[in-house]
Design an enzyme around this catalytic site. Structure first.
Site, short mmCIF file in Angstrom:
data_model
loop_
_atom_site.label_atom_id
_atom_site.label_comp_id
_atom_site.label_asym_id
_atom_site.label_seq_id
_atom_site.Cartn_x
_atom_site.Cartn_y
_atom_site.Cartn_z
N LYS A 1 -40.58 44.50 72.86
CA LYS A 1 -40.81 43.06 72.97
C LYS A 1 -39.58 42.24 72.54
O LYS A 1 -38.65 42.78 71.92
CB LYS A 1 -42.03 42.69 72.10
CG LYS A 1 -43.35 43.31 72.60
CD LYS A 1 -44.51 42.84 71.74
CE LYS A 1 -45.84 43.36 72.22
NZ LYS A 1 -46.95 42.86 71.38
N HIS B 1 -45.36 47.04 72.86
CA HIS B 1 -46.67 47.08 73.52
C HIS B 1 -46.91 48.50 74.00
O HIS B 1 -45.96 49.17 74.44
CB HIS B 1 -46.68 46.14 74.73
CG HIS B 1 -47.86 46.36 75.64
ND1 HIS B 1 -49.07 45.72 75.45
CD2 HIS B 1 -48.04 47.19 76.72
CE1 HIS B 1 -49.93 46.14 76.38
NE2 HIS B 1 -49.33 47.02 77.15
P1 ADP Z 1 -52.18 45.52 70.65
O1 ADP Z 1 -50.81 45.08 71.14
O2 ADP Z 1 -52.09 46.28 69.36
O3 ADP Z 1 -52.99 46.22 71.71
P2 ADP Z 1 -53.87 43.19 71.15
O4 ADP Z 1 -54.07 43.75 72.53
O5 ADP Z 1 -55.07 42.84 70.35
O6 ADP Z 1 -52.98 44.18 70.25
O7 ADP Z 1 -52.97 41.89 71.23
C1 ADP Z 1 -51.89 41.79 72.14
C2 ADP Z 1 -50.71 41.18 71.43
O8 ADP Z 1 -51.04 39.82 71.06
C3 ADP Z 1 -50.32 41.82 70.10
O9 ADP Z 1 -49.54 42.98 70.25
C4 ADP Z 1 -49.56 40.70 69.41
O10 ADP Z 1 -48.24 40.56 69.92
C5 ADP Z 1 -50.39 39.49 69.83
N1 ADP Z 1 -51.45 39.17 68.84
C6 ADP Z 1 -52.58 39.88 68.59
N2 ADP Z 1 -53.34 39.30 67.64
C7 ADP Z 1 -52.67 38.18 67.27
C8 ADP Z 1 -52.91 37.13 66.33
N3 ADP Z 1 -54.02 37.14 65.57
N4 ADP Z 1 -52.00 36.14 66.23
C9 ADP Z 1 -50.88 36.13 67.01
N5 ADP Z 1 -50.59 37.07 67.91
C10 ADP Z 1 -51.45 38.08 68.06
MG MG Z 2 -53.69 45.54 73.56
#
Ligand code: ADP
Ligand code: MG
Length: 140
Positions: A11, A117
């Site tokens: 990222k 990601h």
């Molecule tokens: P992951 O990347 O671990 O699968 P998610 O799919 O839940 O997590 O979220 C996608 C992306 O959104 C995260 O990797 C992060 O960059 C961002 N994100 C997730 N939760 C939050 C939050 N509470 N506040 C700000 N950004 C967030």
């Molecule tokens: Mg995710």
């Protein structure tokens, strides 16, 4: 489970901090093969489309702005059980809660700027790899 492909994105935060080489090294040292890789800057529309599953979440607009804030490195990486194995070595979404020795613990900054990601299911890995790469770019 056999060999799988998953989508990895380094990222904008990690790219700005010049961690991409370290993260590639980490991924390869865990046994992944990089099948395809490119450095791109997403448009707002592309970032919104990629993260469409999160469009109702409170952090959606902030996430889109972050993901278009600079270049990203998009990769297809291959290993045994790649989808769940990559999620494991990435660590928790919030770097503060991520296990020691995971990518997000080592190179992440906060819950948004968390370095990488990784696809969360085989179905999404297929959708996400074809979002970024054509069949031609995926030939092994
Ligand atoms: P992951 O990347 O671990 O699968 P998610 O799919 O839940 O997590 O979220 C996608 C992306 O959104 C995260 O990797 C992060 O960059 C961002 N994100 C997730 N939760 C939050 C939050 N509470 N506040 C700000 N950004 C967030
Ligand atoms: Mg995710």
């Amino acid at each position: 489970m056999g060999t799988q492909d998953t989508l990895s994105i380094i990222k904008p935060d990690a790219m700005k901090l010049k961690y991409s080489g370290k993260i590639i090294d980490f991924i390869e040292n865990k046994g992944f093969t990089i099948i395809a890789q490119k450095k791109i800057v997403l448009t707002k529309r592309q970032a919104e489309a990629f993260y469409t599953v999160h469009k109702e979440r409170s952090f959606f607009n902030e996430l889109v702005d972050f993901m278009i804030s600079g270049p990203i490195l998009v990769q297809i990486i291959e290993a045994q059980n790649a989808v769940s194995f990559y999620r494991e070595i990435m660590g928790s979404t919030n770097p503060d809660e991520a296990e020691e020795g995971t990518i997000r613990k080592l190179y992440g900054t906060d819950i948004q700027c968390n370095a990488v990601h990784g696809s969360d299911s085989m179905e999404n890995a297929n959708i996400e790899t074809s979002f970024f790469f054509s069949k031609l770019e995926m030939i092994k």
